[in-house]
Design an enzyme around this catalytic site. Structure first.
Site, short mmCIF file in Angstrom:
data_model
loop_
_atom_site.label_atom_id
_atom_site.label_comp_id
_atom_site.label_asym_id
_atom_site.label_seq_id
_atom_site.Cartn_x
_atom_site.Cartn_y
_atom_site.Cartn_z
N SER A 227 0.84 -1.19 0.00
CA SER A 227 0.00 0.00 0.00
C SER A 227 0.89 1.26 0.00
CB SER A 227 -0.96 -0.05 1.19
OG SER A 227 -2.02 0.88 1.04
N ASP A 453 -8.73 -4.38 -6.16
CA ASP A 453 -8.27 -3.63 -4.99
C ASP A 453 -9.06 -2.34 -4.84
OD1 ASP A 453 -6.74 -2.07 -3.10
OD2 ASP A 453 -5.01 -3.36 -3.55
N HIS A 483 -7.43 -5.81 -0.75
CA HIS A 483 -6.30 -4.88 -0.77
C HIS A 483 -5.01 -5.68 -0.69
CE1 HIS A 483 -4.25 -1.15 -0.37
NE2 HIS A 483 -3.99 -1.23 0.93
#
Length: 514
Positions: A227, A453, A483
Protein backbone atom coordinates in the site's frame (compact mmCIF):
# COMPACT_ATOMS: atom_id res chain seq x y z
CA UNK A 1 -8.54 4.88 10.20
CA UNK A 2 -10.58 7.27 8.16
CA UNK A 3 -10.36 6.84 4.42
CA UNK A 4 -7.36 8.94 3.42
CA UNK A 5 -7.48 11.72 0.85
CA UNK A 6 -5.54 9.66 -1.63
CA UNK A 7 -5.03 5.91 -2.10
CA UNK A 8 -2.55 5.35 0.68
CA UNK A 9 -4.56 2.97 2.83
CA UNK A 10 -3.15 0.91 5.64
CA UNK A 11 -2.85 -2.82 5.94
CA UNK A 12 -5.74 -4.48 7.73
CA UNK A 13 -4.28 -4.50 11.23
CA UNK A 14 -3.02 -1.95 13.22
CA UNK A 15 1.29 6.46 25.79
CA UNK A 16 2.53 8.96 23.21
CA UNK A 17 6.11 9.03 24.53
CA UNK A 18 8.99 6.83 23.41
CA UNK A 19 9.50 3.80 25.59
CA UNK A 20 12.90 4.93 26.80
CA UNK A 21 14.96 2.57 28.90
CA UNK A 22 13.85 -0.71 27.37
CA UNK A 23 14.35 0.21 23.73
CA UNK A 24 16.75 3.13 23.61
CA UNK A 25 20.01 1.21 23.85
CA UNK A 26 21.51 4.13 25.76
CA UNK A 27 25.14 3.02 26.07
CA UNK A 28 25.43 1.90 22.46
CA UNK A 29 24.05 5.08 20.89
CA UNK A 30 26.96 6.91 19.22
CA UNK A 31 27.46 10.63 19.19
CA UNK A 32 25.36 12.53 16.69
CA UNK A 33 27.03 12.48 13.27
CA UNK A 34 28.22 8.89 13.58
CA UNK A 35 24.79 7.25 13.44
CA UNK A 36 25.73 4.67 10.80
CA UNK A 37 27.99 2.99 13.38
CA UNK A 38 25.43 2.68 16.17
CA UNK A 39 24.86 -0.78 17.65
CA UNK A 40 21.26 -1.81 18.17
CA UNK A 41 20.38 -3.19 21.60
CA UNK A 42 17.94 -5.97 20.70
CA UNK A 43 15.71 -7.08 23.57
CA UNK A 44 12.41 -8.88 24.15
CA UNK A 45 9.57 -6.76 22.84
CA UNK A 46 7.36 -4.89 25.31
CA UNK A 47 3.61 -4.63 25.03
CA UNK A 48 2.57 -2.18 22.31
CA UNK A 49 2.14 1.41 23.45
CA UNK A 50 -1.21 3.17 23.23
CA UNK A 51 0.01 4.95 20.09
CA UNK A 52 0.74 1.54 18.56
CA UNK A 53 -2.74 0.26 19.45
CA UNK A 54 -2.06 -1.45 22.78
CA UNK A 55 -2.44 -5.16 23.52
CA UNK A 56 -0.06 -7.89 24.71
CA UNK A 57 3.56 -8.36 23.61
CA UNK A 58 3.95 -10.28 20.33
CA UNK A 59 3.63 -14.06 20.62
CA UNK A 60 6.53 -16.27 19.53
CA UNK A 61 6.50 -17.62 16.01
CA UNK A 62 5.80 -21.33 15.39
CA UNK A 63 8.85 -23.21 16.56
CA UNK A 64 9.45 -20.76 19.39
CA UNK A 65 11.30 -17.98 17.59
CA UNK A 66 11.02 -14.79 19.61
CA UNK A 67 10.47 -11.29 18.34
CA UNK A 68 13.14 -8.79 19.32
CA UNK A 69 12.84 -4.98 19.52
CA UNK A 70 15.31 -2.11 19.46
CA UNK A 71 15.46 1.61 18.77
CA UNK A 72 17.60 3.21 16.08
CA UNK A 73 18.60 6.85 16.44
CA UNK A 74 18.06 9.04 13.35
CA UNK A 75 18.41 12.78 12.72
CA UNK A 76 15.23 14.68 13.51
CA UNK A 77 15.99 16.92 10.54
CA UNK A 78 17.89 15.22 7.72
CA UNK A 79 18.98 18.67 6.53
CA UNK A 80 20.86 18.94 9.85
CA UNK A 81 22.33 15.44 10.26
CA UNK A 82 24.43 16.48 13.27
CA UNK A 83 21.48 18.02 15.11
CA UNK A 84 18.85 16.50 17.39
CA UNK A 85 17.90 12.83 16.96
CA UNK A 86 14.74 10.81 17.33
CA UNK A 87 14.21 7.11 18.00
CA UNK A 88 12.88 4.77 15.30
CA UNK A 89 11.34 1.65 16.86
CA UNK A 90 12.33 -1.63 15.15
CA UNK A 91 11.24 -5.26 15.40
CA UNK A 92 12.82 -8.39 13.96
CA UNK A 93 12.61 -12.16 13.82
CA UNK A 94 15.94 -13.72 12.90
CA UNK A 95 16.26 -15.98 9.87
CA UNK A 96 15.28 -19.58 10.47
CA UNK A 97 17.59 -21.20 7.93
CA UNK A 98 21.33 -21.90 7.96
CA UNK A 99 23.54 -18.86 8.40
CA UNK A 100 25.35 -19.75 5.17
CA UNK A 101 22.10 -19.22 3.22
CA UNK A 102 21.06 -15.97 4.90
CA UNK A 103 20.68 -13.08 2.43
CA UNK A 104 20.25 -10.27 4.94
CA UNK A 105 17.31 -8.34 6.39
CA UNK A 106 13.97 -7.99 4.61
CA UNK A 107 12.39 -4.69 5.65
CA UNK A 108 8.59 -4.37 5.59
CA UNK A 109 6.35 -1.32 5.49
CA UNK A 110 2.64 -2.19 5.64
CA UNK A 111 1.19 1.16 4.67
CA UNK A 112 -1.05 3.84 6.02
CA UNK A 113 0.75 6.09 6.09
CA UNK A 114 0.67 5.79 9.84
CA UNK A 115 0.56 2.03 10.39
CA UNK A 116 2.81 0.54 13.05
CA UNK A 117 5.15 -2.03 11.53
CA UNK A 118 6.22 -3.10 15.03
CA UNK A 119 2.70 -4.40 15.72
CA UNK A 120 1.73 -5.44 12.17
CA UNK A 121 4.69 -7.69 11.31
CA UNK A 122 4.09 -10.09 14.24
CA UNK A 123 0.37 -10.21 13.37
CA UNK A 124 1.25 -11.54 9.91
CA UNK A 125 4.56 -13.19 10.76
CA UNK A 126 3.43 -16.72 9.92
CA UNK A 127 2.48 -15.60 6.41
CA UNK A 128 6.15 -14.83 5.70
CA UNK A 129 7.61 -18.08 7.03
CA UNK A 130 9.06 -18.98 3.62
CA UNK A 131 10.84 -15.64 3.41
CA UNK A 132 12.25 -16.02 6.92
CA UNK A 133 14.26 -19.05 5.79
CA UNK A 134 16.80 -16.65 4.24
CA UNK A 135 16.03 -13.26 5.76
CA UNK A 136 15.72 -11.63 9.13
CA UNK A 137 12.18 -10.22 8.98
CA UNK A 138 12.34 -6.55 10.03
CA UNK A 139 9.78 -3.78 10.34
CA UNK A 140 9.56 -0.42 12.05
CA UNK A 141 7.34 2.40 13.21
CA UNK A 142 8.12 5.24 10.79
CA UNK A 143 8.85 8.64 12.31
CA UNK A 144 5.66 10.13 13.73
CA UNK A 145 4.09 6.69 14.13
CA UNK A 146 3.58 4.39 17.10
CA UNK A 147 6.66 4.44 19.34
CA UNK A 148 8.75 6.59 16.94
CA UNK A 149 8.01 10.06 18.32
CA UNK A 150 4.28 9.70 17.53
CA UNK A 151 2.19 12.59 16.26
CA UNK A 152 -0.43 13.45 18.86
CA UNK A 153 -3.54 15.46 18.02
CA UNK A 154 -6.80 15.05 19.93
CA UNK A 155 -7.64 13.15 23.14
CA UNK A 156 -9.51 9.85 22.96
CA UNK A 157 -12.77 11.51 24.03
CA UNK A 158 -12.47 14.24 21.41
CA UNK A 159 -11.62 11.68 18.73
CA UNK A 160 -14.88 9.89 19.51
CA UNK A 161 -16.70 13.12 18.68
CA UNK A 162 -14.48 13.91 15.68
CA UNK A 163 -15.14 10.57 13.97
CA UNK A 164 -18.90 10.95 14.46
CA UNK A 165 -19.07 14.28 12.61
CA UNK A 166 -21.03 14.73 9.39
CA UNK A 167 -18.33 14.18 6.77
CA UNK A 168 -20.64 14.74 3.78
CA UNK A 169 -22.18 18.21 4.26
CA UNK A 170 -25.30 19.17 2.32
CA UNK A 171 -25.66 22.82 3.34
CA UNK A 172 -23.40 25.82 3.78
CA UNK A 173 -23.80 25.57 7.54
CA UNK A 174 -22.76 21.90 7.51
CA UNK A 175 -19.80 22.75 5.27
CA UNK A 176 -18.66 25.40 7.73
CA UNK A 177 -18.98 22.96 10.62
CA UNK A 178 -16.85 20.36 8.82
CA UNK A 179 -14.17 22.89 7.93
CA UNK A 180 -14.10 24.31 11.47
CA UNK A 181 -13.83 20.87 13.08
CA UNK A 182 -11.05 19.94 10.69
CA UNK A 183 -9.22 23.17 11.51
CA UNK A 184 -9.51 22.45 15.24
CA UNK A 185 -8.11 18.95 14.70
CA UNK A 186 -5.18 20.35 12.73
CA UNK A 187 -4.59 23.04 15.37
CA UNK A 188 -4.44 20.31 18.03
CA UNK A 189 -1.83 18.45 15.98
CA UNK A 190 0.32 21.58 15.79
CA UNK A 191 -0.16 22.33 19.48
CA UNK A 192 0.80 18.84 20.63
CA UNK A 193 3.37 17.80 17.97
CA UNK A 194 4.87 20.98 16.58
CA UNK A 195 8.47 19.72 16.65
CA UNK A 196 7.92 16.56 14.61
CA UNK A 197 5.37 17.77 12.02
CA UNK A 198 7.89 19.27 9.55
CA UNK A 199 9.95 16.06 9.59
CA UNK A 200 7.50 13.25 8.75
CA UNK A 201 7.64 13.42 4.96
CA UNK A 202 8.09 10.24 2.98
CA UNK A 203 11.55 11.43 1.93
CA UNK A 204 12.50 11.56 5.63
CA UNK A 205 11.28 7.98 6.17
CA UNK A 206 13.18 6.84 3.06
CA UNK A 207 16.40 8.31 4.47
CA UNK A 208 15.66 6.55 7.75
CA UNK A 209 15.45 3.28 5.82
CA UNK A 210 18.85 3.82 4.25
CA UNK A 211 20.33 4.46 7.68
CA UNK A 212 18.52 1.32 8.85
CA UNK A 213 20.10 -0.65 5.99
CA UNK A 214 23.55 0.39 7.14
CA UNK A 215 22.90 -0.19 10.83
CA UNK A 216 21.52 -3.67 10.04
CA UNK A 217 24.75 -4.42 8.16
CA UNK A 218 23.36 -4.79 4.63
CA UNK A 219 24.97 -3.52 1.42
CA UNK A 220 21.54 -3.39 -0.27
CA UNK A 221 18.04 -2.75 1.03
CA UNK A 222 15.82 -5.78 0.50
CA UNK A 223 12.27 -4.53 0.84
CA UNK A 224 8.60 -5.56 0.87
CA UNK A 225 6.27 -2.56 0.62
CA UNK A 226 2.49 -2.79 0.83
CA UNK A 227 0.00 0.00 0.00
CA UNK A 228 1.59 3.33 1.02
CA UNK A 229 4.71 1.21 1.59
CA UNK A 230 5.01 1.03 -2.21
CA UNK A 231 5.21 4.82 -2.39
CA UNK A 232 7.82 4.82 0.36
CA UNK A 233 9.75 2.15 -1.52
CA UNK A 234 9.51 4.11 -4.76
CA UNK A 235 10.83 7.25 -3.11
CA UNK A 236 13.68 5.22 -1.60
CA UNK A 237 14.54 3.80 -5.02
CA UNK A 238 14.56 7.33 -6.48
CA UNK A 239 16.88 8.64 -3.77
CA UNK A 240 19.13 5.55 -3.55
CA UNK A 241 18.78 3.55 -6.78
CA UNK A 242 22.15 1.81 -6.47
CA UNK A 243 21.26 0.58 -2.96
CA UNK A 244 18.07 -1.26 -3.94
CA UNK A 245 18.35 -5.02 -3.51
CA UNK A 246 15.43 -7.35 -4.08
CA UNK A 247 12.19 -5.41 -3.68
CA UNK A 248 8.48 -6.15 -4.00
CA UNK A 249 5.62 -3.62 -4.16
CA UNK A 250 2.13 -5.00 -3.43
CA UNK A 251 -1.18 -3.02 -3.44
CA UNK A 252 0.49 -0.27 -5.39
CA UNK A 253 -0.07 3.48 -5.05
CA UNK A 254 -0.20 5.44 -8.31
CA UNK A 255 2.72 7.88 -7.87
CA UNK A 256 1.70 10.06 -10.82
CA UNK A 257 -1.57 11.33 -9.34
CA UNK A 258 -2.36 14.52 -7.47
CA UNK A 259 -4.31 14.09 -4.21
CA UNK A 260 -7.53 14.92 -6.06
CA UNK A 261 -6.85 12.33 -8.75
CA UNK A 262 -5.97 9.80 -6.07
CA UNK A 263 -9.18 10.44 -4.14
CA UNK A 264 -11.24 10.15 -7.32
CA UNK A 265 -9.50 6.89 -8.23
CA UNK A 266 -10.16 5.56 -4.76
CA UNK A 267 -13.85 6.43 -5.11
CA UNK A 268 -13.94 4.26 -8.21
CA UNK A 269 -11.99 1.53 -6.44
CA UNK A 270 -14.29 1.29 -3.43
CA UNK A 271 -17.35 1.41 -5.67
CA UNK A 272 -15.93 -1.45 -7.75
CA UNK A 273 -15.34 -3.48 -4.59
CA UNK A 274 -18.91 -2.77 -3.43
CA UNK A 275 -20.22 -3.82 -6.84
CA UNK A 276 -18.23 -7.06 -6.57
CA UNK A 277 -19.61 -7.67 -3.07
CA UNK A 278 -23.17 -7.17 -4.31
CA UNK A 279 -22.62 -9.47 -7.28
CA UNK A 280 -21.08 -12.14 -5.07
CA UNK A 281 -23.84 -12.01 -2.46
CA UNK A 282 -26.70 -12.24 -4.97
CA UNK A 283 -25.04 -15.01 -6.98
CA UNK A 284 -25.02 -17.43 -4.05
CA UNK A 285 -27.30 -20.48 -4.10
CA UNK A 286 -29.20 -19.20 -1.07
CA UNK A 287 -30.96 -15.84 -1.16
CA UNK A 288 -28.72 -12.84 -0.41
CA UNK A 289 -29.96 -11.50 2.93
CA UNK A 290 -29.24 -7.85 2.04
CA UNK A 291 -30.84 -7.60 -1.40
CA UNK A 292 -32.46 -9.51 -4.25
CA UNK A 293 -30.25 -8.16 -7.05
CA UNK A 294 -26.88 -6.38 -7.12
CA UNK A 295 -28.62 -3.07 -7.70
CA UNK A 296 -31.06 -3.77 -4.88
CA UNK A 297 -28.13 -4.39 -2.50
CA UNK A 298 -26.56 -1.04 -3.43
CA UNK A 299 -29.87 0.82 -3.33
CA UNK A 300 -30.58 -0.49 0.16
CA UNK A 301 -27.11 0.55 1.34
CA UNK A 302 -27.64 4.02 -0.11
CA UNK A 303 -31.01 4.19 1.61
CA UNK A 304 -29.49 3.16 4.95
CA UNK A 305 -26.81 5.84 4.74
CA UNK A 306 -29.35 8.50 3.83
CA UNK A 307 -31.57 7.58 6.78
CA UNK A 308 -28.60 7.61 9.19
CA UNK A 309 -27.81 11.21 8.32
CA UNK A 310 -30.77 12.43 10.38
CA UNK A 311 -31.59 9.36 12.46
CA UNK A 312 -28.52 7.51 13.79
CA UNK A 313 -29.19 4.09 15.29
CA UNK A 314 -27.70 2.50 18.44
CA UNK A 315 -24.11 1.45 17.93
CA UNK A 316 -21.61 0.73 20.71
CA UNK A 317 -23.04 2.53 23.77
CA UNK A 318 -23.03 5.39 24.35
CA UNK A 319 -22.14 6.10 20.72
CA UNK A 320 -24.60 5.81 17.89
CA UNK A 321 -23.98 4.68 14.33
CA UNK A 322 -23.95 7.82 12.21
CA UNK A 323 -23.85 8.11 8.44
CA UNK A 324 -20.12 8.81 8.64
CA UNK A 325 -19.34 5.82 10.85
CA UNK A 326 -21.45 3.51 8.69
CA UNK A 327 -19.71 4.64 5.49
CA UNK A 328 -16.34 4.15 7.17
CA UNK A 329 -17.33 0.67 8.39
CA UNK A 330 -18.55 -0.40 4.96
CA UNK A 331 -15.27 0.79 3.43
CA UNK A 332 -13.25 -1.16 6.00
CA UNK A 333 -15.14 -4.36 5.16
CA UNK A 334 -14.14 -4.03 1.49
CA UNK A 335 -10.40 -4.30 2.20
CA UNK A 336 -10.60 -8.09 2.15
CA UNK A 337 -13.02 -10.61 0.74
CA UNK A 338 -12.71 -12.36 4.11
CA UNK A 339 -14.57 -9.39 5.61
CA UNK A 340 -17.57 -9.59 3.28
CA UNK A 341 -19.42 -11.88 5.67
CA UNK A 342 -19.09 -9.23 8.38
CA UNK A 343 -20.48 -6.62 5.99
CA UNK A 344 -23.47 -8.84 5.25
CA UNK A 345 -24.13 -9.42 8.93
CA UNK A 346 -23.54 -5.76 9.78
CA UNK A 347 -25.99 -4.60 7.13
CA UNK A 348 -28.62 -7.09 8.25
CA UNK A 349 -28.33 -5.83 11.81
CA UNK A 350 -28.34 -2.18 10.78
CA UNK A 351 -31.53 -2.62 8.78
CA UNK A 352 -33.06 -3.90 12.02
CA UNK A 353 -31.74 -0.94 14.04
CA UNK A 354 -28.52 -2.44 15.46
CA UNK A 355 -25.33 -0.66 14.36
CA UNK A 356 -22.76 -2.46 16.48
CA UNK A 357 -21.00 -4.48 13.76
CA UNK A 358 -20.66 -1.56 11.35
CA UNK A 359 -19.37 0.57 14.21
CA UNK A 360 -16.80 -2.08 15.15
CA UNK A 361 -15.60 -2.06 11.54
CA UNK A 362 -15.39 1.73 11.59
CA UNK A 363 -13.47 1.66 14.88
CA UNK A 364 -11.00 -0.75 13.32
CA UNK A 365 -10.42 1.66 10.45
CA UNK A 366 -9.89 4.54 12.87
CA UNK A 367 -7.53 2.66 15.21
CA UNK A 368 -9.94 2.58 18.18
CA UNK A 369 -9.69 -0.30 20.65
CA UNK A 370 -12.55 -1.75 22.68
CA UNK A 371 -11.46 0.20 25.76
CA UNK A 372 -11.88 3.50 23.93
CA UNK A 373 -8.21 4.22 23.28
CA UNK A 374 -7.00 5.25 19.83
CA UNK A 375 -3.69 4.43 18.24
CA UNK A 376 -2.10 7.38 16.51
CA UNK A 377 -2.71 6.00 13.01
CA UNK A 378 -5.25 8.71 12.10
CA UNK A 379 -3.04 11.53 13.39
CA UNK A 380 0.04 10.17 11.64
CA UNK A 381 -1.92 9.56 8.44
CA UNK A 382 -2.95 13.20 8.25
CA UNK A 383 0.49 14.49 9.25
CA UNK A 384 2.38 12.47 6.63
CA UNK A 385 -0.15 13.04 3.85
CA UNK A 386 -0.27 16.79 4.44
CA UNK A 387 3.52 17.12 4.71
CA UNK A 388 3.88 15.25 1.41
CA UNK A 389 1.08 16.79 -0.65
CA UNK A 390 1.40 20.34 -1.95
CA UNK A 391 -2.19 20.98 -3.13
CA UNK A 392 -4.67 22.50 -0.67
CA UNK A 393 -8.39 22.24 -1.49
CA UNK A 394 -11.05 24.47 0.06
CA UNK A 395 -14.78 23.87 0.42
CA UNK A 396 -15.66 25.80 -2.74
CA UNK A 397 -13.27 23.65 -4.80
CA UNK A 398 -14.72 20.43 -3.39
CA UNK A 399 -18.28 21.63 -4.01
CA UNK A 400 -17.48 22.38 -7.67
CA UNK A 401 -16.01 18.92 -8.19
CA UNK A 402 -18.65 16.84 -6.39
CA UNK A 403 -20.36 15.75 -9.65
CA UNK A 404 -17.25 13.87 -10.79
CA UNK A 405 -16.93 12.11 -7.43
CA UNK A 406 -20.62 11.20 -7.35
CA UNK A 407 -20.33 9.75 -10.85
CA UNK A 408 -17.37 7.67 -9.68
CA UNK A 409 -19.22 6.36 -6.60
CA UNK A 410 -22.79 7.06 -5.46
CA UNK A 411 -21.85 5.61 -2.04
CA UNK A 412 -18.31 6.87 -1.38
CA UNK A 413 -17.99 9.86 -3.73
CA UNK A 414 -19.09 12.64 -1.39
CA UNK A 415 -17.12 11.17 1.50
CA UNK A 416 -13.85 11.02 -0.42
CA UNK A 417 -14.35 14.41 -2.05
CA UNK A 418 -14.88 16.19 1.28
CA UNK A 419 -11.88 14.34 2.70
CA UNK A 420 -9.74 16.62 0.50
CA UNK A 421 -10.24 19.53 2.93
CA UNK A 422 -8.20 17.67 5.57
CA UNK A 423 -4.95 19.46 4.65
CA UNK A 424 -6.41 22.90 3.94
CA UNK A 425 -5.31 24.47 7.23
CA UNK A 426 -2.31 22.24 7.91
CA UNK A 427 0.56 24.14 9.56
CA UNK A 428 3.30 22.58 7.41
CA UNK A 429 3.50 23.17 3.64
CA UNK A 430 3.24 20.15 1.38
CA UNK A 431 6.32 19.02 -0.54
CA UNK A 432 5.04 18.21 -4.06
CA UNK A 433 2.04 17.45 -6.27
CA UNK A 434 3.08 13.81 -6.28
CA UNK A 435 6.15 11.76 -5.33
CA UNK A 436 9.12 11.23 -7.63
CA UNK A 437 9.91 7.52 -7.95
CA UNK A 438 12.02 7.54 -11.13
CA UNK A 439 14.90 5.18 -10.31
CA UNK A 440 17.30 4.64 -13.23
CA UNK A 441 19.99 2.15 -12.32
CA UNK A 442 17.94 0.38 -9.66
CA UNK A 443 17.69 -3.40 -9.46
CA UNK A 444 14.37 -4.81 -10.74
CA UNK A 445 11.35 -4.14 -8.51
CA UNK A 446 8.40 -6.54 -8.69
CA UNK A 447 5.18 -4.46 -8.85
CA UNK A 448 1.92 -6.33 -8.15
CA UNK A 449 -1.54 -4.97 -9.00
CA UNK A 450 -4.82 -6.54 -7.84
CA UNK A 451 -7.73 -6.01 -10.25
CA UNK A 452 -10.25 -5.84 -7.38
CA UNK A 453 -8.27 -3.63 -4.99
CA UNK A 454 -10.50 -0.88 -3.50
CA UNK A 455 -7.89 1.28 -1.80
CA UNK A 456 -5.06 1.24 -4.34
CA UNK A 457 -6.80 0.64 -7.68
CA UNK A 458 -5.24 -1.77 -10.13
CA UNK A 459 -4.16 0.93 -12.60
CA UNK A 460 -1.67 2.23 -10.06
CA UNK A 461 0.62 -0.75 -10.57
CA UNK A 462 1.12 0.01 -14.24
CA UNK A 463 1.70 3.69 -13.47
CA UNK A 464 4.28 2.78 -10.81
CA UNK A 465 6.11 0.35 -13.09
CA UNK A 466 6.31 3.00 -15.82
CA UNK A 467 7.39 5.72 -13.40
CA UNK A 468 10.19 3.59 -11.92
CA UNK A 469 11.65 3.38 -15.39
CA UNK A 470 12.56 0.92 -18.09
CA UNK A 471 14.19 -2.21 -16.73
CA UNK A 472 13.22 -1.40 -13.14
CA UNK A 473 9.48 -1.90 -12.69
CA UNK A 474 8.34 -5.47 -13.46
CA UNK A 475 4.55 -5.62 -13.45
CA UNK A 476 2.51 -8.64 -12.32
CA UNK A 477 -1.33 -8.78 -12.32
CA UNK A 478 -3.44 -10.66 -9.79
CA UNK A 479 -7.08 -11.15 -10.77
CA UNK A 480 -8.58 -11.13 -7.29
CA UNK A 481 -10.38 -9.17 -4.61
CA UNK A 482 -9.19 -7.16 -1.63
CA UNK A 483 -6.30 -4.88 -0.77
CA UNK A 484 -3.08 -6.56 -1.85
CA UNK A 485 -2.19 -9.89 -3.43
CA UNK A 486 0.47 -11.77 -1.44
CA UNK A 487 -1.79 -12.23 1.59
CA UNK A 488 -4.49 -13.78 -0.64
CA UNK A 489 -2.44 -16.99 -0.46
CA UNK A 490 -2.61 -17.27 -4.26
CA UNK A 491 0.09 -19.77 -5.22
CA UNK A 492 1.01 -18.00 -8.43
CA UNK A 493 1.54 -14.66 -6.67
CA UNK A 494 3.42 -16.14 -3.75
CA UNK A 495 5.53 -18.26 -6.07
CA UNK A 496 6.59 -15.20 -8.04
CA UNK A 497 7.37 -13.15 -4.93
CA UNK A 498 9.21 -15.96 -3.14
CA UNK A 499 11.12 -16.86 -6.28
CA UNK A 500 12.43 -13.34 -6.61
CA UNK A 501 13.14 -12.55 -2.97
CA UNK A 502 14.66 -15.94 -2.14
CA UNK A 503 16.39 -16.88 -5.39
CA UNK A 504 16.67 -13.69 -7.42
CA UNK A 505 14.39 -15.05 -10.15
CA UNK A 506 12.68 -12.07 -11.77
CA UNK A 507 9.29 -13.16 -13.16
CA UNK A 508 8.41 -12.40 -16.76
CA UNK A 509 6.93 -8.91 -17.14
CA UNK A 510 3.13 -8.76 -17.37
CA UNK A 511 2.64 -12.16 -15.75
CA UNK A 512 -1.03 -12.73 -14.85
CA UNK A 513 -2.13 -14.74 -11.80
CA UNK A 514 -5.76 -15.71 -11.16
Amino acid sequence: MAIPSRPRAAALTTGVLLLGALLAGCDSTPKTGDLTKQKLDWKDCPAPSEAEGGGPPPSPLPGGAEWQCATMRAPLDWAKPKGDTIGIALIRAKASGPASERIGSLVFNFGGPGGSGVTTLPAFGEDYAALRTRYDLVSFDPRGVGRSDPVKCESNARLDVYFQQDATPDTTNEENQLVNRTRKFNDACERNSKQILPHVRTTDAARDMDLMRQVLGDDKLHYFGISYGTELGGVYAHLFPKRVGRAVFDAVVDPTQTPEEGALGQARGFQLALDNFADDCTSQIEDCPVGDTPQDVKDRIAGLLKSLENKPIPGIPPRKLTQTAATNGIAQSLYSKDFWEYLTEGLQDAYEGDGRILMLLSDSMNGRTENGQYSNIAAANVAINCADEKPRYDAAYVRDNLPAFRAASPVFGDYLAWGMVGCTDWPVPGAADHPDVHAPGSAPILVIGNTGDPATPYEGAHAMADALGEGVGVELTYKGQGHGAYDSKNRCVQGAVNGYLLNGEVPEANTVCS
